[in-house]
Design a protein around this motif. Structure first.
Motif, PDB file in Angstrom:
ATOM      1  N   ALA A   1      -5.514  11.650  -4.463  1.00  0.00           N
ATOM      2  CA  ALA A   1      -5.756  10.832  -3.321  1.00  0.00           C
ATOM      3  C   ALA A   1      -6.923  11.668  -2.547  1.00  0.00           C
ATOM      4  O   ALA A   1      -7.812  11.049  -1.722  1.00  0.00           O
ATOM      5  CB  ALA A   1      -4.423  10.867  -2.401  1.00  0.00           C
ATOM      6  N   ALA A   2      -6.784  12.879  -2.531  1.00  0.00           N
ATOM      7  CA  ALA A   2      -7.955  13.557  -1.831  1.00  0.00           C
ATOM      8  C   ALA A   2      -9.179  13.500  -2.352  1.00  0.00           C
ATOM      9  O   ALA A   2     -10.199  13.311  -1.755  1.00  0.00           O
ATOM     10  CB  ALA A   2      -7.393  15.157  -2.017  1.00  0.00           C
TER      11      ALA A   2
ATOM     12  N   ASP B   1       0.932  -1.319  -0.156  1.00  0.00           N
ATOM     13  CA  ASP B   1      -0.111  -0.040   0.195  1.00  0.00           C
ATOM     14  C   ASP B   1       0.838   1.197  -0.002  1.00  0.00           C
ATOM     15  O   ASP B   1       0.362   2.315   0.128  1.00  0.00           O
ATOM     16  CB  ASP B   1      -1.217  -0.031   1.231  1.00  0.00           C
ATOM     17  N   GLY B   2       1.959   1.103  -0.112  1.00  0.00           N
ATOM     18  CA  GLY B   2       3.107   2.213  -0.278  1.00  0.00           C
ATOM     19  C   GLY B   2       3.654   2.701   1.332  1.00  0.00           C
ATOM     20  O   GLY B   2       4.664   3.602   1.289  1.00  0.00           O
ATOM     21  N   SER B   3       2.982   2.012   2.103  1.00  0.00           N
ATOM     22  CA  SER B   3       3.597   2.412   3.440  1.00  0.00           C
ATOM     23  C   SER B   3       4.884   1.989   3.798  1.00  0.00           C
ATOM     24  O   SER B   3       5.523   1.028   3.108  1.00  0.00           O
ATOM     25  CB  SER B   3       2.702   1.956   4.437  1.00  0.00           C
ATOM     26  N   LEU B   4       5.781   2.320   4.669  1.00  0.00           N
ATOM     27  CA  LEU B   4       7.187   1.923   5.290  1.00  0.00           C
ATOM     28  C   LEU B   4       6.713   1.598   6.622  1.00  0.00           C
ATOM     29  O   LEU B   4       6.521   2.384   7.528  1.00  0.00           O
ATOM     30  CB  LEU B   4       8.139   3.045   5.064  1.00  0.00           C
TER      31      LEU B   4
ATOM     32  N   GLY C   1      -0.898   4.716  -7.627  1.00  0.00           N
ATOM     33  CA  GLY C   1      -2.088   4.582  -7.966  1.00  0.00           C
ATOM     34  C   GLY C   1      -3.108   4.597  -6.430  1.00  0.00           C
ATOM     35  O   GLY C   1      -4.286   4.926  -6.337  1.00  0.00           O
ATOM     36  N   GLN C   2      -2.260   4.013  -5.597  1.00  0.00           N
ATOM     37  CA  GLN C   2      -2.936   3.598  -4.426  1.00  0.00           C
ATOM     38  C   GLN C   2      -3.165   4.897  -3.370  1.00  0.00           C
ATOM     39  O   GLN C   2      -2.036   5.419  -3.314  1.00  0.00           O
ATOM     40  CB  GLN C   2      -2.494   2.298  -3.775  1.00  0.00           C
ATOM     41  N   VAL C   3      -4.219   4.983  -2.535  1.00  0.00           N
ATOM     42  CA  VAL C   3      -4.124   5.789  -1.642  1.00  0.00           C
ATOM     43  C   VAL C   3      -3.362   5.302  -0.348  1.00  0.00           C
ATOM     44  O   VAL C   3      -3.866   4.370   0.104  1.00  0.00           O
ATOM     45  CB  VAL C   3      -5.528   6.507  -1.293  1.00  0.00           C
ATOM     46  N   VAL C   4      -2.439   5.974  -0.102  1.00  0.00           N
ATOM     47  CA  VAL C   4      -1.885   5.515   1.410  1.00  0.00           C
ATOM     48  C   VAL C   4      -2.804   5.829   2.454  1.00  0.00           C
ATOM     49  O   VAL C   4      -3.265   6.973   2.558  1.00  0.00           O
ATOM     50  CB  VAL C   4      -0.415   6.272   1.473  1.00  0.00           C
TER      51      VAL C   4
ATOM     52  N   ILE D   1      -0.499   7.382   7.622  1.00  0.00           N
ATOM     53  CA  ILE D   1       0.313   8.646   7.418  1.00  0.00           C
ATOM     54  C   ILE D   1       0.392   9.496   8.812  1.00  0.00           C
ATOM     55  O   ILE D   1       1.323   9.984   9.193  1.00  0.00           O
ATOM     56  CB  ILE D   1      -0.387   9.672   6.574  1.00  0.00           C
ATOM     57  N   ARG D   2      -0.662   9.327   9.455  1.00  0.00           N
ATOM     58  CA  ARG D   2      -0.492  10.136  10.795  1.00  0.00           C
ATOM     59  C   ARG D   2       0.436   9.609  11.804  1.00  0.00           C
ATOM     60  O   ARG D   2       1.116  10.092  12.326  1.00  0.00           O
ATOM     61  CB  ARG D   2      -2.120  10.205  11.540  1.00  0.00           C
TER      62      ARG D   2
END
Length: 344
Positions: free
Chosen positions: A181-182, A112-115, A149-152, A157-158
């Motif tokens: 994303a928005a 999902d793009g996160s780390l 293309g994926q919304v993280v 993010i928070r």
């Protein structure tokens, strides 16, 4: 090739609409290097307000915007933590290291793009007297949204931004498609940007302008980035003509991003009905598929002969955008069906 070309290679291939061209032609301009181009000033003020930041800076490209941000955050020999396949690390020519003398510390991205927070924690180097002098000083966490293309997830993010702040790190978002994303989340630009110290926003992708990105952040950070923009060759003169395109896009092309997302869903559904193709992911305006390797070159040539431009690989990406209508999606699917039918 057909008169009408359907181009699914990227959302960077759009051309200015007649309304955008009219806005560009009518723009009031000055000399932005002197800081007196009124349309650039208007764009920077508008984007700063929309993103909830103190200031903004207009730059020629997303690559330069990201690099100027990294150089504004970090000094020579500092380190930034970034995804292994993030654009700022993988696809921007190594500019942070080559031109900024900034050390990248890549971490493998989750799907999902996160780390992973634990891996971010493990990557942060100690600094200070003693053993800390052995290491590059970790200064920045860089994320990307959307990611392929994926919304993280906003919750991630928070969490990641709060963790970074707690460790004394600044945060930067490669928000090339942050408007996608928005729109997908039903949130404002400010909400999508609020957890970051700086955000790079590209206007020449889904928003359909011919060129341009805007970097947002604090006044001090933007002042530093302004100097690096000059050093990197990004100072432009009558750039208000380009800024006018961006202002037009803000007014006319943001909400319509939802149409691109719907067209991508339509495309994924159409391709899913073709036995030889496996749709792996559809997110916002991107569709990822698997195609038999022995068909890729032949299919790409066949598509080109029938008025379709696509980058056909075993792991392929098709992108919907301003210049792709629902009937174009259907026409593309039909051409792909005819190709595979001809191979039977």
């Amino acid at each position: 090739m057909a008169d009408h070309i359907i181009d699914l290679r990227s959302d960077t291939v759009t051309r200015p609409t007649p309304g955008m061209l009219a806005a560009m032609t009518a723009a009031r301009v000055g000399d932005d290097v002197w800081g007196d181009d009124p349309t650039v000033i208007e764009l920077q003020t508008t984007v700063a307000d929309l993103s909830g930041k103190e200031a903004a800076l207009f730059l020629p490209s997303g690559t330069q915007s990201n690099l100027a941000a990294l150089m504004a955050h970090c000094e020579r020999g500092d380190e930034y933590i970034v995804g292994q396949i993030a654009h700022t690390y993988r696809c921007e020519g190594g500019g942070a290291a080559v031109l900024g003398s900034i050390v990248p510390q890549p971490i493998e991205n989750e799907p999902d793009g996160s780390l992973p927070i634990g891996k971010i924690a493990a990557a942060i180097k100690p600094h200070g007297p003693g053993l800390g002098t052995h290491y590059a000083r970790t200064r920045l966490l860089a994320l990307e949204n959307t990611f392929n293309g994926q919304v993280v997830p906003a919750s991630y993010i928070r969490e990641a931004a709060a963790f970074a702040r707690g460790k004394g790190l600044a945060t930067h978002l490669d928000g090339a498609r942050v408007f996608n994303a928005a729109v997908a989340q039903g949130s404002s630009l400010a909400q999508a940007c609020e957890d970051f110290d700086s955000v790079s926003i590209c206007f020449s992708k889904g928003l359909g302008t011919p060129v341009g990105s805007v970097l947002t952040g604090s006044r001090d950070l933007i002042q530093r980035a302004h100097r690096w923009r000059k050093v990197l060759g990004g100072g432009m003169r009558q750039s208000g003509f380009l800024a006018a395109a961006c202002l037009y896009a803000l007014e006319h092309h943001v909400e319509r991003l939802a149409e691109d997302h719907l067209n991508a869903e339509r495309l994924a559904q159409g391709l899913a009905g073709i036995e030889e193709i496996e749709v792996t992911t559809q997110a916002t305006n991107m569709v990822f598929v698997r195609i038999p390797a022995d068909h890729c070159a032949l299919l790409e040539a066949y598509l080109s002969e029938h008025g379709v431009l696509a980058d056909v690989e075993p792991e392929a990406r098709f992108v919907t955008h301003l210049d792709v209508a629902p009937e174009d999606v259907d026409a593309f699917v039909e051409v792909v069906k005819r190709y595979f039918a001809s191979c039977g």
